[in-house]
Enzyme design. Structure first.
Site, PDB file in Angstrom:
ATOM      1  N   LEU A 193      35.625  58.792   2.318  1.00 14.84           N
ATOM      2  CA  LEU A 193      35.975  59.666   1.234  1.00 14.84           C
ATOM      3  C   LEU A 193      35.755  60.997   1.708  1.00 14.84           C
ATOM      4  O   LEU A 193      34.674  61.310   2.421  1.00 14.84           O
ATOM      5  CB  LEU A 193      35.152  59.549  -0.079  1.00 14.84           C
ATOM      6  CG  LEU A 193      35.019  60.392  -1.195  1.00 14.84           C
ATOM      7  CD1 LEU A 193      36.407  60.265  -1.855  1.00 14.84           C
ATOM      8  CD2 LEU A 193      33.920  60.099  -2.076  1.00 14.84           C
TER       9      LEU A 193
ATOM     10  N   HIS B  47      22.359  70.593 -15.639  1.00 16.02           N
ATOM     11  CA  HIS B  47      23.007  70.449 -14.178  1.00 16.02           C
ATOM     12  C   HIS B  47      22.285  69.845 -13.310  1.00 16.02           C
ATOM     13  O   HIS B  47      23.156  68.929 -12.478  1.00 16.02           O
ATOM     14  CB  HIS B  47      22.746  71.995 -13.630  1.00 16.02           C
ATOM     15  CG  HIS B  47      23.295  72.949 -13.964  1.00 16.02           C
ATOM     16  ND1 HIS B  47      24.959  72.987 -14.661  1.00 16.02           N
ATOM     17  CD2 HIS B  47      22.980  74.286 -14.760  1.00 16.02           C
ATOM     18  CE1 HIS B  47      25.100  74.122 -15.166  1.00 16.02           C
ATOM     19  NE2 HIS B  47      24.236  75.041 -15.166  1.00 16.02           N
TER      20      HIS B  47
ATOM     21  N   ASP C  34      32.402  69.851 -16.481  1.00 23.15           N
ATOM     22  CA  ASP C  34      32.041  70.746 -17.297  1.00 23.15           C
ATOM     23  C   ASP C  34      31.220  70.038 -18.704  1.00 23.15           C
ATOM     24  O   ASP C  34      31.408  68.956 -18.901  1.00 23.15           O
ATOM     25  CB  ASP C  34      33.491  71.222 -18.083  1.00 23.15           C
ATOM     26  CG  ASP C  34      33.479  72.688 -18.682  1.00 23.15           C
ATOM     27  OD1 ASP C  34      32.334  73.133 -18.557  1.00 23.15           O
ATOM     28  OD2 ASP C  34      34.261  73.252 -19.051  1.00 23.15           O
TER      29      ASP C  34
END
Ligand code: FPP
Length: 202
Positions: free
Chosen positions: A115, A21, A4
């Site tokens: 991962l 972004h 955020d």
């Protein structure tokens, strides 16, 4: 991970929100690269919530273009680093080109064992539960940046016993040291899962 603060990061620099972004994608790359070093085997990131469709079309289009560019550029590196990419969330409302890129990267990275990077896209935890979708792995640590202290319909079931970590850092500024601080705080927490301390430890 609830990433955020991209918009505020950009606005405070006099830049368009999309620049925030774009910087957020760079932060995601830093964190993905650092995660295995901290023993993180599964990382779920909230890239686009079901409620994000309420944003202006230009921002949505920009986010989807960034997502495609990220996937197209990063897939090879993910394969090399053993990172498996999986999308969670609804697929039926995604642009077919976005969906095709996602399916390609899921297929190409399927063998990654270092991962698991789960990208939540058009995701709503309440919707997933009401559709009866099986839950994902339990969340140990939930990180949310930018000072917001909410779950915002993210992995509600899976966060039943998650440790919550909130930081004022805006997502585009988040890096390895911030992840280290979050993990170190997590390790200091006593997790009891409803039991008494000695029972939980055994
Ligand atoms: C929240 O910041 C962030 C989002 C809604 C999108 C998260 C997206 C990225 C980190 C980049 C794209 C991800 C991928 C995988 C390509 P905000 O816009 O709500 O910021 P604000 O609260 O400051 O307005």
């Amino acid at each position: 991970m609830i990433m955020d603060g991209n918009g505020r990061w950009a606005t405070s620099r006099g830049l368009p929100r999309l620049a925030g972004h774009r910087a957020g994608v760079e932060a995601l790359k830093r964190v993905t690269e650092a995660a295995p070093e901290f023993g993180i085997g599964v990382l779920t990131v909230y890239a686009f919530s079901a409620d994000n469709w309420r944003r202006p079309a230009a921002e949505i289009g920009g986010l989807m273009r960034l997502l495609r560019a990220y996937i197209q550029r990063e897939t090879r590196r993910c394969v090399a680093n053993g990172v498996r990419i999986q999308a969670i969330g609804r697929r039926d409302r995604l642009d077919p080109a976005v969906l095709r890129d996602i399916e390609n990267t899921e297929c190409a990275t399927a063998g990654g064992g270092q991962l698991l990077l789960r990208i939540a896209l058009d995701y709503s935890s309440r919707e997933a539960m009401s559709r009866g979708e099986p839950p994902g792995p339990d969340v140990d640590l939930l990180i949310r940046t930018s000072g917001e202290q909410r779950l915002s319909d993210f992995l509600l079931w899976e966060c039943a016993y998650a440790e919550l970590y909130f930081t004022a850092r805006l997502w585009p500024d988040f890096g390895r040291d911030d992840l280290a601080a979050a993990v170190s705080e997590f390790r200091r927490r006593e997790r009891r899962f409803g039991a008494l301390p000695e029972a939980a430890a055994s």
